[in-house]
Design a protein around this motif. Structure first.
Motif, mmCIF file in Angstrom:
data_model
loop_
_atom_site.group_PDB
_atom_site.id
_atom_site.type_symbol
_atom_site.label_atom_id
_atom_site.label_comp_id
_atom_site.label_asym_id
_atom_site.label_seq_id
_atom_site.Cartn_x
_atom_site.Cartn_y
_atom_site.Cartn_z
ATOM 1 N N ILE A 177 -75.172 -30.181 -19.003
ATOM 2 C CA ILE A 177 -75.662 -31.378 -19.684
ATOM 3 C C ILE A 177 -75.392 -31.318 -21.028
ATOM 4 N N ARG A 178 -75.382 -30.187 -21.813
ATOM 5 C CA ARG A 178 -74.689 -29.998 -23.293
ATOM 6 C C ARG A 178 -73.524 -30.485 -23.336
ATOM 7 N N ARG A 179 -72.686 -30.242 -22.463
ATOM 8 C CA ARG A 179 -71.275 -30.616 -22.318
ATOM 9 C C ARG A 179 -71.063 -32.147 -22.224
ATOM 10 N N MET A 180 -71.712 -32.840 -21.279
ATOM 11 C CA MET A 180 -71.656 -34.153 -21.095
ATOM 12 C C MET A 180 -72.265 -34.996 -22.226
ATOM 13 N N LYS A 181 -73.344 -34.448 -22.985
ATOM 14 C CA LYS A 181 -73.656 -35.013 -24.122
ATOM 15 C C LYS A 181 -72.647 -35.156 -25.099
ATOM 16 N N GLU A 182 -71.926 -34.015 -25.425
ATOM 17 C CA GLU A 182 -71.041 -33.861 -26.268
ATOM 18 C C GLU A 182 -69.759 -35.006 -26.014
ATOM 19 N N LEU A 183 -69.601 -35.174 -24.701
ATOM 20 C CA LEU A 183 -68.472 -35.938 -24.519
ATOM 21 C C LEU A 183 -68.676 -37.553 -24.508
ATOM 22 N N GLN A 184 -70.190 -37.922 -24.585
ATOM 23 C CA GLN A 184 -70.683 -39.102 -24.291
ATOM 24 C C GLN A 184 -70.367 -39.866 -25.933
ATOM 25 N N GLU A 185 -69.667 -40.864 -25.920
ATOM 26 C CA GLU A 185 -69.781 -41.464 -27.129
ATOM 27 C C GLU A 185 -71.099 -42.177 -27.560
ATOM 28 N N PRO A 186 -71.364 -42.477 -28.908
ATOM 29 C CA PRO A 186 -72.674 -43.036 -29.119
ATOM 30 C C PRO A 186 -73.096 -44.302 -28.396
ATOM 31 N N MET A 187 -71.918 -45.477 -28.355
ATOM 32 C CA MET A 187 -72.048 -46.630 -27.922
ATOM 33 C C MET A 187 -71.761 -46.721 -26.185
ATOM 34 N N GLU A 188 -71.043 -45.871 -25.740
ATOM 35 C CA GLU A 188 -70.366 -45.871 -24.628
ATOM 36 C C GLU A 188 -71.239 -44.675 -23.448
ATOM 37 N N GLU A 189 -71.736 -45.070 -22.493
ATOM 38 C CA GLU A 189 -72.294 -44.123 -21.591
ATOM 39 C C GLU A 189 -71.340 -43.694 -20.693
ATOM 40 N N MET A 225 -70.322 -41.185 -17.389
ATOM 41 C CA MET A 225 -70.956 -40.316 -16.266
ATOM 42 C C MET A 225 -70.022 -39.479 -15.704
ATOM 43 N N LEU A 226 -70.524 -38.382 -15.386
ATOM 44 C CA LEU A 226 -69.687 -37.238 -14.533
ATOM 45 C C LEU A 226 -69.651 -37.632 -13.108
ATOM 46 N N ARG A 227 -68.452 -37.780 -12.733
ATOM 47 C CA ARG A 227 -68.288 -38.330 -11.239
ATOM 48 C C ARG A 227 -67.787 -36.994 -10.521
ATOM 49 N N LEU A 228 -68.455 -36.695 -9.259
ATOM 50 C CA LEU A 228 -67.844 -35.561 -8.493
ATOM 51 C C LEU A 228 -67.453 -35.926 -7.073
ATOM 52 N N SER A 229 -66.327 -35.630 -6.771
ATOM 53 C CA SER A 229 -65.833 -36.264 -5.449
ATOM 54 C C SER A 229 -65.295 -35.071 -4.816
ATOM 55 N N VAL A 230 -65.224 -35.217 -3.582
ATOM 56 C CA VAL A 230 -64.675 -34.046 -2.782
ATOM 57 C C VAL A 230 -63.456 -34.689 -2.044
ATOM 58 N N GLU A 231 -62.225 -34.109 -2.121
ATOM 59 C CA GLU A 231 -60.910 -34.487 -1.357
ATOM 60 C C GLU A 231 -60.325 -33.281 -0.440
ATOM 61 N N VAL A 279 -63.319 -32.549 -7.259
ATOM 62 C CA VAL A 279 -62.702 -33.486 -8.300
ATOM 63 C C VAL A 279 -63.623 -33.776 -9.305
ATOM 64 N N PHE A 280 -63.497 -33.548 -10.501
ATOM 65 C CA PHE A 280 -64.356 -34.119 -11.763
ATOM 66 C C PHE A 280 -63.766 -35.232 -12.409
ATOM 67 N N ASN A 281 -64.602 -36.228 -12.798
ATOM 68 C CA ASN A 281 -63.664 -37.165 -13.549
ATOM 69 C C ASN A 281 -64.906 -37.778 -14.469
ATOM 70 N N LEU A 282 -64.726 -38.427 -15.754
ATOM 71 C CA LEU A 282 -65.763 -39.083 -16.389
ATOM 72 C C LEU A 282 -65.488 -40.718 -16.048
ATOM 73 N N ASP A 283 -66.534 -41.397 -15.914
ATOM 74 C CA ASP A 283 -66.737 -42.452 -15.267
ATOM 75 C C ASP A 283 -67.521 -43.444 -16.113
ATOM 76 N N GLU A 284 -67.569 -44.881 -16.051
ATOM 77 C CA GLU A 284 -68.228 -45.590 -16.643
ATOM 78 C C GLU A 284 -69.136 -46.547 -16.026
ATOM 79 N N LYS A 285 -68.518 -46.701 -14.573
ATOM 80 C CA LYS A 285 -69.483 -47.565 -13.624
ATOM 81 C C LYS A 285 -69.709 -46.836 -12.335
ATOM 82 N N LEU A 323 -74.876 -37.895 -13.159
ATOM 83 C CA LEU A 323 -73.926 -37.380 -12.121
ATOM 84 C C LEU A 323 -73.651 -38.512 -11.196
ATOM 85 N N VAL A 324 -72.698 -38.545 -10.886
ATOM 86 C CA VAL A 324 -72.434 -39.871 -9.779
ATOM 87 C C VAL A 324 -71.634 -39.208 -8.594
#
Length: 182
Positions: free
Chosen positions: A83-95, A97-103, A113-119, A134-135
């Motif tokens: 949670i701390r790291r995700m809050k550091e990565l989030q920009e003030p105006m842009e939310e 999300m951490l996306r987790l997927s399995v391949e 597979v972890f990615n940052l996603d906006e939608k 977390l998506v």
């Protein structure tokens, strides 16, 4: 099919005269191979169909486009470091999300597979804790429900990792790939 024929030709040609004199018939080799290999391939096909159908059924049972799992055994947990790291990565105006997927892949069969996603997508499940989202898509969710996501900082790397996963029976030491329970 051509590969199978090549294997059969090779096996027939590799039978020497001693084997033929002991009663091994060159014409019996294809039938023998088919009899021996059929149960193996049939079991593998049934297992793949079972995994695929369970994922499809779980996807079809989802009635809402966004589902936030209730707190319980199936919830994906996030540690304070995550949670701390995700809050550091989030920009003030842009939310973000951490996306987790399995391949498929990795040294153990499946990989995280972890990615940052906006939608979000219509088939996503969203877990939220302290404003961090977390998506996970529905198919990947079947492989990671009940897991714990952490952010680790080591000499070799800093990354989001799945520290515990009840759906996994084993994996590699880097915690990026895993094997599923049968």
């Amino acid at each position: 099919m051509e590969a199978v024929n090549q294997i059969l030709r090779y096996l027939k040609s590799s039978l020497d005269e001693n084997q033929i004199s002991r009663g091994v018939n060159k014409e019996m080799v294809p039938r023998f191979l088919i009899q021996r290999l059929t149960p193996y391939f049939a079991a593998r096909i049934r297992e793949n169909q079972r995994l695929l159908s369970s994922s499809v059924l779980a996807h079809q049972e989802t009635s809402s486009s966004l589902i936030t799992p209730s707190v319980g055994i199936d919830t994906i947990h996030m540690t304070d470091n995550c949670i701390r790291r995700m809050k550091e990565l989030q920009e003030p105006m842009e939310e973000k999300m951490l996306r987790l997927s399995v391949e498929t892949g990795g040294c153990s069969g499946f990989q995280y597979v972890f990615n940052l996603d906006e939608k979000t997508n219509p088939d996503d499940r969203v877990c939220e804790k302290q404003g961090v989202k977390l998506v996970v898509d529905n198919i990947s969710y079947d492989f990671v429900k009940g897991a714990t996501i952490d952010y680790v900082e080591e000499l070799i790397r800093s990354a989001f990792v799945v520290t515990t996963n009840p759906s996994a029976v084993g994996g590699c030491s880097c915690k990026s790939s895993f094997m599923v329970k049968q």
